[in-house]
Design a protein around this motif. Structure first.
Motif, PDB file in Angstrom:
ATOM      1  N   LYS A 109      13.776  -4.199   8.835  1.00 22.73           N
ATOM      2  CA  LYS A 109      15.080  -4.184   9.479  1.00 22.73           C
ATOM      3  C   LYS A 109      15.199  -3.064  10.496  1.00 22.73           C
ATOM      4  CE  LYS A 109      16.701  -7.727   7.530  1.00 22.73           C
ATOM      5  NZ  LYS A 109      16.775  -8.948   8.333  1.00 22.73           N
ATOM      6  N   CYS A 110      14.557  -1.949  10.223  1.00 26.53           N
ATOM      7  CA  CYS A 110      14.601  -0.858  11.200  1.00 26.53           C
ATOM      8  C   CYS A 110      13.590  -1.040  12.316  1.00 26.53           C
ATOM      9  CB  CYS A 110      14.329   0.483  10.512  1.00 26.53           C
ATOM     10  SG  CYS A 110      15.631   0.974   9.414  1.00 26.53           S
ATOM     11  N   GLY A 111      12.681  -1.930  12.107  1.00 23.90           N
ATOM     12  CA  GLY A 111      11.781  -2.272  13.207  1.00 23.90           C
ATOM     13  C   GLY A 111      10.480  -1.517  13.243  1.00 23.90           C
ATOM     14  N   TYR A 112      10.191  -0.757  12.232  1.00 25.19           N
ATOM     15  CA  TYR A 112       8.938  -0.006  12.297  1.00 25.19           C
ATOM     16  C   TYR A 112       7.870  -0.550  11.363  1.00 25.19           C
ATOM     17  CZ  TYR A 112      10.816   2.460   8.147  1.00 25.19           C
ATOM     18  OH  TYR A 112      11.321   2.780   6.929  1.00 25.19           O
ATOM     19  N   PHE A 113       8.055  -1.749  10.927  1.00 26.38           N
ATOM     20  CA  PHE A 113       7.098  -2.288   9.972  1.00 26.38           C
ATOM     21  C   PHE A 113       5.759  -2.598  10.631  1.00 26.38           C
ATOM     22  CE2 PHE A 113       5.729  -3.862   6.108  1.00 26.38           C
ATOM     23  CZ  PHE A 113       5.182  -5.127   6.224  1.00 26.38           C
TER      24      PHE A 113
ATOM     25  N   PHE B 108       8.853  -0.880  -3.699  1.00 22.29           N
ATOM     26  CA  PHE B 108       8.022  -1.225  -2.553  1.00 22.29           C
ATOM     27  C   PHE B 108       8.694  -2.275  -1.693  1.00 22.29           C
ATOM     28  CE2 PHE B 108       4.338  -1.621  -0.119  1.00 22.29           C
ATOM     29  CZ  PHE B 108       4.088  -2.958   0.081  1.00 22.29           C
ATOM     30  N   CYS B 109       9.283  -3.254  -2.330  1.00 20.91           N
ATOM     31  CA  CYS B 109       9.991  -4.292  -1.584  1.00 20.91           C
ATOM     32  C   CYS B 109      11.112  -3.690  -0.753  1.00 20.91           C
ATOM     33  CB  CYS B 109      10.568  -5.335  -2.549  1.00 20.91           C
ATOM     34  SG  CYS B 109       9.307  -6.387  -3.252  1.00 20.91           S
ATOM     35  N   PHE B 110      11.838  -2.806  -1.352  1.00 24.21           N
ATOM     36  CA  PHE B 110      12.929  -2.172  -0.617  1.00 24.21           C
ATOM     37  C   PHE B 110      12.403  -1.425   0.604  1.00 24.21           C
ATOM     38  CE2 PHE B 110      15.815  -3.765  -3.330  1.00 24.21           C
ATOM     39  CZ  PHE B 110      15.997  -3.161  -4.557  1.00 24.21           C
ATOM     40  N   GLU B 111      11.292  -0.733   0.415  1.00 26.20           N
ATOM     41  CA  GLU B 111      10.711   0.002   1.548  1.00 26.20           C
ATOM     42  C   GLU B 111      10.355  -0.948   2.679  1.00 26.20           C
ATOM     43  OE1 GLU B 111       8.400   3.265  -1.147  1.00 26.20           O
ATOM     44  OE2 GLU B 111       7.314   2.434   0.569  1.00 26.20           O
ATOM     45  N   VAL B 112       9.694  -2.034   2.309  1.00 24.23           N
ATOM     46  CA  VAL B 112       9.262  -2.984   3.335  1.00 24.23           C
ATOM     47  C   VAL B 112      10.472  -3.586   4.044  1.00 24.23           C
ATOM     48  CG1 VAL B 112       8.150  -5.211   3.673  1.00 24.23           C
ATOM     49  CG2 VAL B 112       7.074  -3.507   2.224  1.00 24.23           C
TER      50      VAL B 112
ATOM     51  N   HIS C 192       0.231  -8.950   2.130  1.00 25.64           N
ATOM     52  CA  HIS C 192       0.942 -10.138   1.673  1.00 25.64           C
ATOM     53  C   HIS C 192       2.347 -10.176   2.269  1.00 25.64           C
ATOM     54  CE1 HIS C 192       1.591 -13.540  -0.888  1.00 25.64           C
ATOM     55  NE2 HIS C 192       2.666 -12.995  -1.416  1.00 25.64           N
ATOM     56  N   CYS C 193       2.976  -9.015   2.297  1.00 21.02           N
ATOM     57  CA  CYS C 193       4.310  -8.923   2.887  1.00 21.02           C
ATOM     58  C   CYS C 193       4.301  -9.381   4.326  1.00 21.02           C
ATOM     59  CB  CYS C 193       4.798  -7.474   2.869  1.00 21.02           C
ATOM     60  SG  CYS C 193       5.484  -6.950   1.331  1.00 21.02           S
ATOM     61  N   LYS C 194       3.282  -8.921   5.074  1.00 23.73           N
ATOM     62  CA  LYS C 194       3.229  -9.276   6.490  1.00 23.73           C
ATOM     63  C   LYS C 194       3.173 -10.787   6.655  1.00 23.73           C
ATOM     64  CE  LYS C 194       1.311  -5.065   8.308  1.00 23.73           C
ATOM     65  NZ  LYS C 194       0.102  -4.311   8.524  1.00 23.73           N
ATOM     66  N   GLU C 195       2.352 -11.391   5.809  1.00 27.26           N
ATOM     67  CA  GLU C 195       2.267 -12.848   5.914  1.00 27.26           C
ATOM     68  C   GLU C 195       3.618 -13.488   5.672  1.00 27.26           C
ATOM     69  OE1 GLU C 195      -0.733 -14.239   3.257  1.00 27.26           O
ATOM     70  OE2 GLU C 195      -2.135 -12.702   3.941  1.00 27.26           O
ATOM     71  N   VAL C 196       4.266 -13.015   4.619  1.00 28.08           N
ATOM     72  CA  VAL C 196       5.566 -13.592   4.265  1.00 28.08           C
ATOM     73  C   VAL C 196       6.541 -13.425   5.423  1.00 28.08           C
ATOM     74  CG1 VAL C 196       7.544 -13.308   2.746  1.00 28.08           C
ATOM     75  CG2 VAL C 196       5.236 -13.265   1.808  1.00 28.08           C
ATOM     76  N   ILE C 197       6.520 -12.249   5.999  1.00 28.45           N
ATOM     77  CA  ILE C 197       7.481 -11.975   7.071  1.00 28.45           C
ATOM     78  C   ILE C 197       7.184 -12.823   8.282  1.00 28.45           C
ATOM     79  CG2 ILE C 197       8.199 -10.207   8.698  1.00 28.45           C
ATOM     80  CD1 ILE C 197       7.792  -8.209   6.366  1.00 28.45           C
ATOM     81  N   LYS C 198       5.889 -12.962   8.579  1.00 27.56           N
ATOM     82  CA  LYS C 198       5.544 -13.811   9.722  1.00 27.56           C
ATOM     83  C   LYS C 198       5.986 -15.237   9.478  1.00 27.56           C
ATOM     84  CE  LYS C 198       1.861 -11.068  11.594  1.00 27.56           C
ATOM     85  NZ  LYS C 198       0.624 -10.482  11.112  1.00 27.56           N
ATOM     86  N   GLU C 199       5.871 -15.632   8.234  1.00 32.37           N
ATOM     87  CA  GLU C 199       6.316 -16.980   7.887  1.00 32.37           C
ATOM     88  C   GLU C 199       7.817 -17.142   8.086  1.00 32.37           C
ATOM     89  OE1 GLU C 199       5.435 -18.991   4.021  1.00 32.37           O
ATOM     90  OE2 GLU C 199       3.617 -17.763   4.204  1.00 32.37           O
ATOM     91  N   LYS C 200       8.489 -16.203   7.462  1.00 27.98           N
ATOM     92  CA  LYS C 200       9.935 -16.344   7.431  1.00 27.98           C
ATOM     93  C   LYS C 200      10.559 -15.976   8.774  1.00 27.98           C
ATOM     94  CE  LYS C 200      10.682 -17.481   3.130  1.00 27.98           C
ATOM     95  NZ  LYS C 200      10.840 -16.620   1.959  1.00 27.98           N
ATOM     96  N   GLY C 201       9.850 -15.202   9.536  1.00 24.52           N
ATOM     97  CA  GLY C 201      10.469 -14.711  10.766  1.00 24.52           C
ATOM     98  C   GLY C 201      11.045 -13.333  10.538  1.00 24.52           C
ATOM     99  N   LEU C 202      10.855 -12.490  11.504  1.00 19.36           N
ATOM    100  CA  LEU C 202      11.190 -11.070  11.328  1.00 19.36           C
ATOM    101  C   LEU C 202      12.671 -10.848  11.088  1.00 19.36           C
ATOM    102  CD1 LEU C 202       9.486  -8.451  11.432  1.00 19.36           C
ATOM    103  CD2 LEU C 202      10.301  -8.150  13.747  1.00 19.36           C
ATOM    104  N   GLU C 203      13.444 -11.640  11.719  1.00 25.74           N
ATOM    105  CA  GLU C 203      14.882 -11.370  11.681  1.00 25.74           C
ATOM    106  C   GLU C 203      15.517 -11.800  10.369  1.00 25.74           C
ATOM    107  OE1 GLU C 203      14.447  -9.592  15.119  1.00 25.74           O
ATOM    108  OE2 GLU C 203      16.349  -9.688  14.059  1.00 25.74           O
ATOM    109  N   HIS C 204      14.926 -12.794   9.750  1.00 26.77           N
ATOM    110  CA  HIS C 204      15.670 -13.437   8.650  1.00 26.77           C
ATOM    111  C   HIS C 204      15.140 -13.091   7.280  1.00 26.77           C
ATOM    112  CE1 HIS C 204      16.116 -16.109  12.227  1.00 26.77           C
ATOM    113  NE2 HIS C 204      17.377 -15.827  11.948  1.00 26.77           N
ATOM    114  N   VAL C 205      14.377 -12.052   7.219  1.00 26.65           N
ATOM    115  CA  VAL C 205      13.849 -11.701   5.901  1.00 26.65           C
ATOM    116  C   VAL C 205      14.947 -11.008   5.093  1.00 26.65           C
ATOM    117  CG1 VAL C 205      12.071 -10.404   4.715  1.00 26.65           C
ATOM    118  CG2 VAL C 205      11.570 -11.468   6.869  1.00 26.65           C
TER     119      VAL C 205
END
Lengths: 112, 373
Positions: free
Chosen positions: B44-48, B35-39, A49-62
């Motif tokens: 931000k560190c680029g390893y997600f 968990f949110c903090f980890e993600v 779910h997180c991945k989807e959200v991030i793809k939506e929002k864009g990696l930089e601006h989460v």
């Protein structure tokens, strides 16, 4: 009367909570909970779910808030309940918690 | 205080349970937050996204679910029918047989040296039997053996017989093996060719190019001289399925004389005939079909001390020695070779006899008798 009762409940709850933290039980319970959630796959679901959200929002601006806002309801929702049932969270962890609460309450009774 | 106590005591278990429930919910929420903090940190560190594969690779390594294939898309038993080319002999070998073939082909490995030793011993026996073609050194060097008394077909019993008497690992063996190995098949001096092609099909594998372990020869690679010499001593009929020449004797029961004649005509031209008849064409100087004349000639040669059996056998071996086959083509390779040796040996130490004789179409018979004279 009711207010005070509520206050009492809140007070008691606070006291028990504090007791749990002091003895370190809360941490232990938390670790146990985390392990169980990973085991039942709850974490993987949330991650997807997180991945989807991030793809939506864009990696930089989460931001953290975004994530929290998106994920927490899902984390507490239906999937969670399913996972809970799957790995017997309620059975193991909650009963453990209950025991702790009773224990502390009995202790508190005397101090109160 | 007292009121509080009273209220506390009024609490029932359900209240406690409610409290536990709330604490539990707090715990879950804490986990979510953690968990949110980890993600967030991972993003931000680029390893997600590190553990993800790109879609193209995903397509490449997708699980295959077709009948007859495994999940990687490979065919089962694919290597059973594959053929490899041997780097040594440049033959195409089946993959599952490649390793043993290579072991034999290169001459390394346990079994191949055993077999080679056995063959050396066998061909030494053969050498002694076919004396006039044999190198003088071999005759002198090899120990006494029973080989001459045995038929070539009973080669296995040969091995058992002479093993106690001969050391297969003696330097002489290696010498004779070297002699054979160095002996080029392409030369016309192919006396040892018949020795190598036994009637039982046990070939020396020293030259893997042409000779194999089966009972046949590939005729494509042989030169005309060798072909001729081959055909004078062996059946030579080309098998239908293996396309190889039969290495059995001229009297081999598997093929008829007609077949043999046809093969000879095919290879050597219309004038070629079976060796039995061929000899008569070549040797005008004496009547080869007359065994009596032969015996008398041999006895005149100086071997009068020979017993009749010896002379009879020496006659046959004489025939063989000069590429002539009369009645016993199998005996040519087999019996009484040793006695022939003795015959030649007693013939007043003719140097030419002890040498390795070439096998020219014209028999050397007149030359020997010239020497004697």
């Amino acid at each position: 009367m009711v207010v005070s009762k509520m206050n009492k409940d809140a007070q008691m709850r606070a006291a028990i909570n504090q007791k749990l933290i002091e003895t370190g039980e809360r941490e232990r319970l938390k670790e146990l909970l985390r392990a169980k959630l990973i085991e039942c796959g709850w974490k993987d679901q949330l991650k997807a779910h997180c991945k989807e959200v991030i793809k939506e929002k864009g990696l930089e601006h989460v931001t953290v808030d975004d994530l929290v806002a998106e994920i927490t309801p899902k984390g507490r929702g239906k999937e969670y309940k399913l996972c809970e049932r799957k790995c017997g969270l309620r059975h193991d962890l909650f009963s453990l918690l209950l025991v702790q609460v009773f224990f502390f309450f009995n202790k508190e009774k005397h101090s109160f | 205080m007292k009121m509080e106590e009273m209220s506390l005591s009024g609490l029932d278990n359900s209240k406690l349970e409610a409290i536990a429930q709330e604490i539990y919910a707090d715990l879950v929420e804490d986990s979510c937050l953690g968990f949110c903090f980890e993600v967030h940190r991972a993003v931000k560190c680029g390893y997600f996204f590190l553990d993800d594969t790109d879609p193209e690779s995903m397509k490449d390594f997708e699980i295959v679910d077709q009948p007859g294939l495994d999940i990687f898309g490979q065919v089962f038993n694919q290597w059973k029918s594959k053929e490899c080319v041997c780097p040594n002999c440049s033959r195409s070998i089946a993959a599952s047989r490649f390793a043993p073939h290579l072991e034999k082909c290169l001459g390394m490995g346990r079994n191949s040296s055993r077999i080679a030793n056995r063959r050396i011993a066998n061909s030494n026996n053969m050498n002694k039997s076919e004396s006039d073609q044999e190198d003088n050194d071999d005759i002198n060097d090899n120990d006494w053996s029973y080989g001459s008394e045995k038929k070539a077909k009973k080669r296995k019993s040969d091995k058992l017989w002479y093993l106690p008497f001969q050391n297969p690992n003696s330097p002489r063996r290696s010498k004779s093996l070297k002699h054979k190995n160095g002996f080029s098949v392409c030369t016309s001096a192919s006396n040892t060719l018949p020795l190598l092609f036994s009637s039982s099909g046990e070939l020396s594998n020293s030259d893997p190019f042409k000779y194999n372990n089966s009972t046949g020869i590939s005729y494509e690679t042989l030169g005309p001289e060798e072909l001729r010499s081959l055909l004078t001593t062996q059946c030579g009929v080309i098998s239908e399925h293996t396309k190889k020449m039969c290495t059995r004797s001229l009297r081999c029961p598997q093929h008829t004389d007609e077949q043999r004649r046809a093969v000879r005509i095919y290879f050597l031209g219309p004038s070629a005939v079976l060796p039995e008849v061929e000899s008569s064409l070549d040797n005008d100087s004496f009547d080869m079909t007359d065994s009596q004349a032969l015996i008398s000639r041999l006895q005149w040669d100086g071997s009068s001390d020979l017993s009749p059996s010896d002379s009879g056998s020496s006659k046959t071996s004489e025939n063989q020695g000069w590429g002539l086959g009369t009645n016993s083509s199998e005996s040519r390779k087999t019996k009484k070779k040793k006695s022939h040796l003795s015959l030649v040996g007693t013939a007043s130490g003719l140097g030419s006899n002890k040498k390795k004789k070439p096998k020219p179409p014209a028999p050397p018979t007149p030359s020997i008798y010239d020497d004697i004279n």
